[in-house]
Design a protein around this motif. Structure first.
Motif, PDB file in Angstrom:
ATOM      1  N   GLU A  67     -19.543  -2.867  32.438  1.00 15.38           N
ATOM      2  CA  GLU A  67     -18.361  -2.497  33.208  1.00 15.38           C
ATOM      3  C   GLU A  67     -17.139  -3.237  32.680  1.00 15.38           C
ATOM      4  O   GLU A  67     -17.101  -4.464  32.686  1.00 15.38           O
ATOM      5  CB  GLU A  67     -18.578  -2.849  34.678  1.00 15.38           C
ATOM      6  CG  GLU A  67     -17.382  -2.596  35.558  1.00 15.38           C
ATOM      7  CD  GLU A  67     -17.566  -3.131  36.966  1.00 15.38           C
ATOM      8  OE1 GLU A  67     -16.762  -2.757  37.825  1.00 15.38           O
ATOM      9  OE2 GLU A  67     -18.496  -3.940  37.206  1.00 15.38           O
ATOM     10  N   VAL A  68     -16.158  -2.486  32.226  1.00 14.26           N
ATOM     11  CA  VAL A  68     -14.864  -3.059  31.881  1.00 14.26           C
ATOM     12  C   VAL A  68     -14.055  -3.010  33.166  1.00 14.26           C
ATOM     13  O   VAL A  68     -13.514  -1.961  33.532  1.00 14.26           O
ATOM     14  CB  VAL A  68     -14.166  -2.278  30.747  1.00 14.26           C
ATOM     15  CG1 VAL A  68     -12.768  -2.824  30.498  1.00 14.26           C
ATOM     16  CG2 VAL A  68     -15.007  -2.321  29.479  1.00 14.26           C
ATOM     17  N   ARG A 104     -18.460   1.629  31.033  1.00 14.78           N
ATOM     18  CA  ARG A 104     -17.599   2.279  32.026  1.00 14.78           C
ATOM     19  C   ARG A 104     -16.301   1.489  32.133  1.00 14.78           C
ATOM     20  O   ARG A 104     -16.314   0.289  32.369  1.00 14.78           O
ATOM     21  CB  ARG A 104     -18.290   2.320  33.385  1.00 14.78           C
ATOM     22  CG  ARG A 104     -17.464   3.017  34.466  1.00 14.78           C
ATOM     23  CD  ARG A 104     -18.269   3.207  35.739  1.00 14.78           C
ATOM     24  NE  ARG A 104     -18.568   1.946  36.388  1.00 14.78           N
ATOM     25  CZ  ARG A 104     -17.890   1.445  37.430  1.00 14.78           C
ATOM     26  NH1 ARG A 104     -16.860   2.094  37.915  1.00 14.78           N
ATOM     27  NH2 ARG A 104     -18.244   0.309  37.955  1.00 14.78           N
ATOM     28  N   VAL A 105     -15.192   2.161  31.960  1.00 16.90           N
ATOM     29  CA  VAL A 105     -13.870   1.533  32.063  1.00 16.90           C
ATOM     30  C   VAL A 105     -13.309   1.825  33.444  1.00 16.90           C
ATOM     31  O   VAL A 105     -13.143   2.992  33.823  1.00 16.90           O
ATOM     32  CB  VAL A 105     -12.902   2.054  30.980  1.00 16.90           C
ATOM     33  CG1 VAL A 105     -11.530   1.414  31.129  1.00 16.90           C
ATOM     34  CG2 VAL A 105     -13.473   1.821  29.593  1.00 16.90           C
ATOM     35  N   VAL A 106     -13.022   0.772  34.188  1.00 20.62           N
ATOM     36  CA  VAL A 106     -12.477   0.938  35.532  1.00 20.62           C
ATOM     37  C   VAL A 106     -10.955   1.003  35.492  1.00 20.62           C
ATOM     38  O   VAL A 106     -10.351   1.899  36.061  1.00 20.62           O
ATOM     39  CB  VAL A 106     -12.946  -0.202  36.469  1.00 20.62           C
ATOM     40  CG1 VAL A 106     -12.319  -0.079  37.845  1.00 20.62           C
ATOM     41  CG2 VAL A 106     -14.468  -0.223  36.562  1.00 20.62           C
ATOM     42  N   ARG A 107     -10.337   0.045  34.778  1.00 16.82           N
ATOM     43  CA  ARG A 107      -8.876  -0.021  34.815  1.00 16.82           C
ATOM     44  C   ARG A 107      -8.331  -0.584  33.516  1.00 16.82           C
ATOM     45  O   ARG A 107      -8.945  -1.451  32.895  1.00 16.82           O
ATOM     46  CB  ARG A 107      -8.450  -0.919  35.978  1.00 16.82           C
ATOM     47  CG  ARG A 107      -6.966  -0.979  36.223  1.00 16.82           C
ATOM     48  CD  ARG A 107      -6.656  -1.599  37.576  1.00 16.82           C
ATOM     49  NE  ARG A 107      -6.933  -3.002  37.657  1.00 16.82           N
ATOM     50  CZ  ARG A 107      -6.018  -3.963  37.526  1.00 16.82           C
ATOM     51  NH1 ARG A 107      -4.776  -3.660  37.256  1.00 16.82           N
ATOM     52  NH2 ARG A 107      -6.365  -5.226  37.648  1.00 16.82           N
ATOM     53  N   CYS A 108      -7.170  -0.100  33.115  1.00 19.05           N
ATOM     54  CA  CYS A 108      -6.428  -0.619  31.969  1.00 19.05           C
ATOM     55  C   CYS A 108      -4.980  -0.842  32.384  1.00 19.05           C
ATOM     56  O   CYS A 108      -4.448  -0.124  33.233  1.00 19.05           O
ATOM     57  CB  CYS A 108      -6.429   0.367  30.804  1.00 19.05           C
ATOM     58  SG  CYS A 108      -7.981   0.491  29.928  1.00 19.05           S
ATOM     59  N   ALA A 109      -4.388  -1.817  31.768  1.00 18.27           N
ATOM     60  CA  ALA A 109      -2.950  -2.038  31.933  1.00 18.27           C
ATOM     61  C   ALA A 109      -2.364  -2.168  30.541  1.00 18.27           C
ATOM     62  O   ALA A 109      -2.718  -3.105  29.830  1.00 18.27           O
ATOM     63  CB  ALA A 109      -2.693  -3.289  32.768  1.00 18.27           C
ATOM     64  N   PRO A 110      -1.578  -1.208  30.103  1.00 25.80           N
ATOM     65  CA  PRO A 110      -1.020  -0.106  30.877  1.00 25.80           C
ATOM     66  C   PRO A 110      -2.058   0.973  31.173  1.00 25.80           C
ATOM     67  O   PRO A 110      -3.022   1.165  30.427  1.00 25.80           O
ATOM     68  CB  PRO A 110       0.091   0.439  29.978  1.00 25.80           C
ATOM     69  CG  PRO A 110      -0.353   0.118  28.601  1.00 25.80           C
ATOM     70  CD  PRO A 110      -1.106  -1.182  28.708  1.00 25.80           C
ATOM     71  N   ARG A 111      -1.825   1.690  32.263  1.00 30.58           N
ATOM     72  CA  ARG A 111      -2.759   2.742  32.690  1.00 30.58           C
ATOM     73  C   ARG A 111      -2.944   3.809  31.622  1.00 30.58           C
ATOM     74  O   ARG A 111      -4.024   4.385  31.493  1.00 30.58           O
ATOM     75  CB  ARG A 111      -2.276   3.386  33.985  1.00 30.58           C
ATOM     76  CG  ARG A 111      -2.453   2.491  35.166  1.00 30.58           C
ATOM     77  CD  ARG A 111      -2.006   3.071  36.468  1.00 30.58           C
ATOM     78  NE  ARG A 111      -1.665   4.487  36.456  1.00 30.58           N
ATOM     79  CZ  ARG A 111      -1.091   5.101  37.467  1.00 30.58           C
ATOM     80  NH1 ARG A 111      -0.779   4.445  38.556  1.00 30.58           N
ATOM     81  NH2 ARG A 111      -0.814   6.382  37.397  1.00 30.58           N
ATOM     82  N   SER A 112      -1.896   4.068  30.862  1.00 30.66           N
ATOM     83  CA  SER A 112      -1.946   5.121  29.840  1.00 30.66           C
ATOM     84  C   SER A 112      -2.936   4.806  28.718  1.00 30.66           C
ATOM     85  O   SER A 112      -3.309   5.688  27.952  1.00 30.66           O
ATOM     86  CB  SER A 112      -0.559   5.347  29.241  1.00 30.66           C
ATOM     87  OG  SER A 112      -0.098   4.154  28.616  1.00 30.66           O
ATOM     88  N   PHE A 113      -3.392   3.551  28.613  1.00 28.00           N
ATOM     89  CA  PHE A 113      -4.331   3.166  27.557  1.00 28.00           C
ATOM     90  C   PHE A 113      -5.777   3.520  27.914  1.00 28.00           C
ATOM     91  O   PHE A 113      -6.640   3.562  27.046  1.00 28.00           O
ATOM     92  CB  PHE A 113      -4.204   1.666  27.269  1.00 28.00           C
ATOM     93  CG  PHE A 113      -4.896   1.220  26.015  1.00 28.00           C
ATOM     94  CD1 PHE A 113      -4.498   1.704  24.778  1.00 28.00           C
ATOM     95  CD2 PHE A 113      -5.930   0.313  26.058  1.00 28.00           C
ATOM     96  CE1 PHE A 113      -5.128   1.296  23.607  1.00 28.00           C
ATOM     97  CE2 PHE A 113      -6.570  -0.117  24.903  1.00 28.00           C
ATOM     98  CZ  PHE A 113      -6.160   0.383  23.674  1.00 28.00           C
TER      99      PHE A 113
END
Length: 124
Positions: A67-68, A104-113
């Motif tokens: 889990e990312v 599994r990727v939960v969230r990135c900052a920036p979201r667009s990534f």
């Protein structure tokens, strides 16, 4: 690409990491959860001699899932497909090493990534 541990020579000396990479790093597992900026056990992401981001991940070995929780790109780092590919390969390698190949990727900052990272993970 993802440094092995907070004891990595790249970052263990916070003053040096700040002077060389303009990167302020702190292991936040000892910080109360509401005061954490980046996550429980955040690892720096080294790419082509530059610290470009931070990754908070967890290996769920019983489920075979990596889990990312969140991946942060540093200010001034331009998201690109090439960067997503490089980070995805490093994440998949780390996940495989942990015996948790399903990423599994939960969230990135920036979201667009998040979208390019997930696409890159499918082919990593």
């Amino acid at each position: 690409m993802i440094t092995a541990a907070p004891t990595s020579p790249v970052i263990w000396d916070r003053e040096r990491a700040s002077a060389l990479f303009d990167f302020d790093y702190r292991l936040e597992c000892y910080t109360p959860a509401p005061k954490r900026l980046f996550g429980y056990y955040v690892l720096p992401i080294l790419h082509r001699g530059r610290l470009v981001g931070r990754l908070d991940a967890k290996a769920h070995r019983a489920d075979g899932q990596f889990e990312v929780k969140v991946l942060f790109l540093e200010d001034g780092v331009e998201p690109s497909d090439a960067l997503a590919d490089a980070i995805a390969r490093a994440i998949q390698s780390c996940a495989n090493w942990h015996g948790t190949p399903d990423v599994r990727v939960v969230r990135c900052a920036p979201r667009s990534f998040k979208r390019p990272l997930e696409q890159a993970l499918r082919s990593a």
